[in-house]
Design an enzyme around this catalytic site. Structure first.
Site: not given
Ligand code: NAD
Length: 257
Positions: A157, A143
């Site tokens: 986080y 991130s």
């Molecule tokens: P999201 O919540 O839409 O999707 C995350 C998925 O991971 C979900 O389907 C959830 O069920 C699954 N998950 C959670 N814990 C798990 C586990 N222990 N084992 C297996 N699956 C698991 O989130 P997203 O926004 O698509 O985020 C994806 C990645 O991007 C994450 O690592 C998040 O930290 C990172 N990220 C997101 C953002 C943002 O703004 N959304 C910004 C920077 C980084």
């Protein structure tokens, strides 16, 4: 097709970035293992890919658990005969994660176990299989907060994503000669469930948008497109680095009006 004959395992593929990546990778010819903790969401993604003539199978795993990570990569190899791409994307942002004074130990542990240990375990078990398959690409989702911290504190986080960036560099160097490239993607604030449930008022969203030069939240598909580039041969000389997909937020010293 940019991933023809490749086998790709994507964690957190039931939603957001992972979901968009699974659909995109399959369109580009990959056989995709859709991994998620959420069985219903993950199955739905795999079904959707298959109904569009793509190849995908769902496998339920919790990336914070050693045995689950071992099983998910074995499942990929057994089902599709190889493993070339691992996208360690699953991550959580806990609502009770705050500054160092208010965050309790269990929230720290849960966050680190999924976001940092999950990446370690994914690599630990996938690397021997990727090596056996003749090499490939590992992509880790970090991130932008790994570089600047978060404006609204979320200490666990932020620390977990810093760990992902540093782990990525060390892994990349160790495995560079084995034809395994390892890179991180650092998304900025995205229009996904994960962030929007956190920025749950108009006021909070507006406060975050002030810092983004492009003046909008990113879309999961914009991160998926970057993951596709890192998964494909187009990035064949790129390893040990991170790509910011952040609308300019980390470059913003003064935000233009
Ligand atoms: P999201 O919540 O839409 O999707 C995350 C998925 O991971 C979900 O389907 C959830 O069920 C699954 N998950 C959670 N814990 C798990 C586990 N222990 N084992 C297996 N699956 C698991 O989130 P997203 O926004 O698509 O985020 C994806 C990645 O991007 C994450 O690592 C998040 O930290 C990172 N990220 C997101 C953002 C943002 O703004 N959304 C910004 C920077 C980084």
């Amino acid at each position: 097709m940019r991933l023809r004959n490749k086998v790709a395992l994507i964690t957190g593929a039931g939603s957001g970035i992972g979901r968009e990546s699974a659909v995109l990778f399959a369109k580009e010819g990959a056989k995709v293992v859709v991994v998620d903790l959420d069985e219903q969401a993950g199955k739905q993604v795999a079904d959707e890919i298959r109904s569009a003539e793509g190849q995908a199978l769902f496998h339920r795993a919790d990336v914070s658990l050693n045995e689950d990570c071992k099983r998910m990569v074995d499942f990929a190899e057994k089902s599709f005969g190889a493993l070339h791409v691992l996208f360690n994307n699953a991550g959580i942002m806990h609502h009770e994660d705050g500054d160092s004074q208010e965050t309790v130990e269990s929230i720290w542990d849960t966050t680190m176990n999924v976001n940092a240990k999950g990446v370690f375990l994914g690599c630990k078990f996938a690397i021997p299989l990727i090596r056996r398959s003749g090499g490939g690409s590992i992509i880790n989702t970090a991130s932008f907060v790994a570089f600047m911290g978060a404006a609204t504190p979320q200490i666990a986080y932020t620390a977990s994503k810093g760990a992902v960036v540093s782990m990525t560099k060390e892994l990349a160097v160790i495995h560079a000669k084995e034809n395994i490239r390892i890179n991180a993607i650092c998304p900025g604030p995205l229009q996904t469930e994960l962030l929007m449930s956190y920025l749950n008022t108009q006021e909070k969203r507006k406060r975050r948008l002030v810092h983004i030069p492009m003046g909008r939240f990113g879309e999961a598909r914009e991160v998926a497109a970057t993951a596709l580039f890192l998964a494909s041969e187009e990035s064949s000389y790129i390893t040990g680095t991170e790509i910011l997909v952040d609308g300019g937020i980390t470059a913003a010293y003064v935000t233009p009006e």
